[in-house]
Design an enzyme around this catalytic site. Structure first.
Site, PDB file in Angstrom:
ATOM      1  N   LYS B  42     -11.772  10.192 -11.974  1.00  0.00           N
ATOM      2  CA  LYS B  42     -11.828  11.363 -10.711  1.00  0.00           C
ATOM      3  C   LYS B  42     -10.340   9.783  -9.817  1.00  0.00           C
ATOM      4  O   LYS B  42      -9.934  10.415  -9.917  1.00  0.00           O
ATOM      5  CB  LYS B  42     -13.119  11.441  -9.202  1.00  0.00           C
ATOM      6  CG  LYS B  42     -12.772  11.224  -8.254  1.00  0.00           C
ATOM      7  CD  LYS B  42     -11.527  12.608  -7.922  1.00  0.00           C
ATOM      8  CE  LYS B  42     -11.659  12.393  -6.950  1.00  0.00           C
ATOM      9  NZ  LYS B  42     -10.397  13.724  -6.448  1.00  0.00           N
ATOM     10  N   GLU B  49      -1.929  13.033  -9.657  1.00  0.00           N
ATOM     11  CA  GLU B  49      -1.743  13.207  -8.282  1.00  0.00           C
ATOM     12  C   GLU B  49      -0.389  12.684  -7.750  1.00  0.00           C
ATOM     13  O   GLU B  49      -0.091  13.080  -7.738  1.00  0.00           O
ATOM     14  CB  GLU B  49      -3.261  13.665  -7.533  1.00  0.00           C
ATOM     15  CG  GLU B  49      -2.873  14.067  -6.599  1.00  0.00           C
ATOM     16  CD  GLU B  49      -4.288  14.197  -5.736  1.00  0.00           C
ATOM     17  OE1 GLU B  49      -5.335  14.366  -6.225  1.00  0.00           O
ATOM     18  OE2 GLU B  49      -4.096  13.682  -4.057  1.00  0.00           O
ATOM     19  N   LYS B 119      -5.326   6.726   0.666  1.00  0.00           N
ATOM     20  CA  LYS B 119      -6.421   6.451   0.768  1.00  0.00           C
ATOM     21  C   LYS B 119      -7.343   5.463   0.353  1.00  0.00           C
ATOM     22  O   LYS B 119      -8.285   5.139   0.118  1.00  0.00           O
ATOM     23  CB  LYS B 119      -7.928   7.946   0.651  1.00  0.00           C
ATOM     24  CG  LYS B 119      -7.275   9.115   0.990  1.00  0.00           C
ATOM     25  CD  LYS B 119      -8.734   8.505   2.773  1.00  0.00           C
ATOM     26  CE  LYS B 119      -8.437   9.736   3.235  1.00  0.00           C
ATOM     27  NZ  LYS B 119      -9.177   9.924   4.789  1.00  0.00           N
ATOM     28  N   ARG B 146       4.834   5.890  -1.559  1.00  0.00           N
ATOM     29  CA  ARG B 146       3.867   5.918   0.264  1.00  0.00           C
ATOM     30  C   ARG B 146       4.147   4.156   0.297  1.00  0.00           C
ATOM     31  O   ARG B 146       4.343   4.518   1.905  1.00  0.00           O
ATOM     32  CB  ARG B 146       3.012   5.813  -0.506  1.00  0.00           C
ATOM     33  CG  ARG B 146       2.481   7.242  -1.341  1.00  0.00           C
ATOM     34  CD  ARG B 146       1.344   8.166  -0.569  1.00  0.00           C
ATOM     35  NE  ARG B 146       1.155   8.883  -1.742  1.00  0.00           N
ATOM     36  CZ  ARG B 146      -0.366   9.863  -1.949  1.00  0.00           C
ATOM     37  NH1 ARG B 146      -1.137   9.358  -0.631  1.00  0.00           N
ATOM     38  NH2 ARG B 146       0.433  11.010  -2.334  1.00  0.00           N
TER      39      ARG B 146
END
Lengths: 328, 328
Positions: B42, B49, B119, B146
């Site tokens: 994950k 992603e 996150k 980011r």
């Protein structure tokens, strides 16, 4: 010696190598800061070192592709070492490129296996920068290139699968050397800049109270990243202790603006000929992103809000918002 | 359900979101592997992603620079979503770009602040890859961007210091769209490729015994990185369970070779106009480095041996060597 307890000095073991060095700015030793500050500074020193070494290796590969011999490239580095690029790493690269193998008449460097190893300090710098949310892409890229270089067997296999056509541009030898010199300057300044940005953030976060100007001063002698560029950089940070990034200093606006054009031409040459220049490309993209008042990251915030309801901020009003994106 | 103990399923909490999804390849649930394998998969999913989202945002910024409106860019993404780029992230980007602000007649995306938050999962992917010495520069770059986007105030300040001249090249709208499409495909394939490379190495290192083909299968529905590209990728990994890297598969040689030319043209356009495309550049440099039988990392090994006696290997004989580089 400047202030600082013996306990603090004992934390400087990683920097002991610098203690003996003397420069016009004094001996290369100082009280770096509280707690693990000495170790942290040494770690970031090494991160910057990784970036500069990768930049030099990219410049070397471009010049080699341009049909220059190792001795000719050594001559270029020797010349650069007399000017604004004067530095330990440029200096030793020239020596390395002139060294003959003792078993043959080859250049020794040509016989060395192209798997770059590492002891981990560059990697720790990148990992720590991520923890602190500090962008240091030149160092990240240099670290990653060491990993990629170690994949020798895969690279050999891939090289037989992909045929790259070489086409324009073709530059004169003089122009190519000039582009390389400007790109080296651009990348080297940003390597220091990113490392110092990280030190600033780490100092604030870990309450190290690092005096950046003093750190630059002790890097001016005895250490691997010492260079002539640190003189001006120390002045800049002495005048403005709270400078957040080298790109915000008036001192460097002209040099970055002028060298950027050469960086573009060099990348264009390298990519058309299939010569990887990841650190130089990373430097350009960092520069162009840092000087962009608007980035396209608003789209990323919108995507995150779409699929994860992560919310977003607006330019025109304060607060935190969430939208139902599928609603017309 | 395929094999796997209830205990193993309980470790899949991070992937529960996928359980409901059904695809022609079956339900999107599987026993991923031993220990923390489910969480790791994950996490890497999220790293991929990040890379794809950053790529899309770069393509969006290039098209925007090329004077296309948000609705026109939405139309392009909608068209791409009917072809080989069919994917959840391309699909929702089109929806996002069409969304109007409820308080004005602006596009909502234009009003969103360009500070991309996170996150931590992309960052953990990069940090873990470094621990495992796996090069995943597309993900690293997306993570770093980011951080850089969050430096809004510094970016605004820097934008007033640097004036970039725009010059050639100028492409027709059709050509620019084509270059973007090819670059998206090139970058998206490498985003998956780097993530799967990491999974391979993590599986070996942590004894997860991950079946990569099964992981790709469950990514085909219900998750954020689902796309049409995963069908062929699953076939490739099903046929060759030990494939080390997407670039070593015969299936992808043509597509990478052909799209590479467009990637170069796109980067050339972007850098001449000062539009940062760090992930696209990173993809090209990764590709060119990976398919290089010889890199310039031999020079780095020589430098390391010079200043730190770190030794080196030779191409022409086994063993570990050290030289006195200053000796003539």
């Amino acid at each position: 010696m400047p202030g600082g307890s013996p306990e603090a000095y004992s934390q400087l073991e990683g920097m002991l190598v610098q203690i003996a060095a003397q420069t016009p700015s004094g001996p290369c030793v100082t009280w770096v800061g509280h707690g693990s500050a000495g170790h942290y500074v040494k770690m970031v020193h090494n991160g910057i070192e990784y970036a500069i070494m990768q930049l030099i290796s990219e410049i070397y590969s471009v010049l080699k592709f341009g049909s220059l011999s190792n001795v000719e490239i050594a001559e270029i580095f020797e010349e650069w070492n007399e000017g604004e690029l004067k530095s330990f790493l440029i200096e030793i690269t020239a020596v390395v490129l002139r060294k003959k193998d003792e078993h043959s008449d080859h250049s020794l460097v040509d016989l060395i296996l192209d798997k770059a190893k590492q002891k981990g300090t560059g990697m720790w710098t990148s990992q720590s920068a991520m923890d602190l949310n500090v962008p240091i892409p030149l160092i990240d890229t240099a670290v990653t290139m060491r990993f990629l270089s170690a994949r020798k067997e895969e690279r050999v296999q891939a090289s037989s699968l992909y045929n790259i056509e070489h086409d324009s541009p073709s530059y004169s030898r003089e122009k190519l050397i000039q582009l390389c010199k400007q790109s080296m300057l651009f990348g080297m300044l940003l390597s220091y800049g990113q490392g110092l940005d990280l030190l600033n953030q780490a100092s604030a976060n870990y309450k190290y109270e690092i005096n950046i100007s003093e750190v630059i001063r002790i890097w001016k002698g005895g250490c691997i990243i010492r260079s002539g560029l640190l003189d001006e950089l120390q002045e800049v940070y002495t005048r403005n202790m709270s400078l957040k990034n080298i790109l915000l200093s008036d001192n460097y606006v002209d040099v970055f603006t002028q060298t950027r054009k050469s960086v573009i031409e060099l990348i264009n040459y390298a990519m058309h000929h299939g010569v990887p220049v990841p650190c130089i490309s990373s430097a350009l993209n960092y520069f162009d992103a840092y000087r962009s008042a608007e980035l396209s990251s608003n789209l990323i915030q919108a995507q995150r809000d779409y699929f994860g309801a992560h919310t977003y901020e607006r330019k025109d009003m304060p607060g935190t918002f969430h939208s139902n994106w599928e609603e017309k």
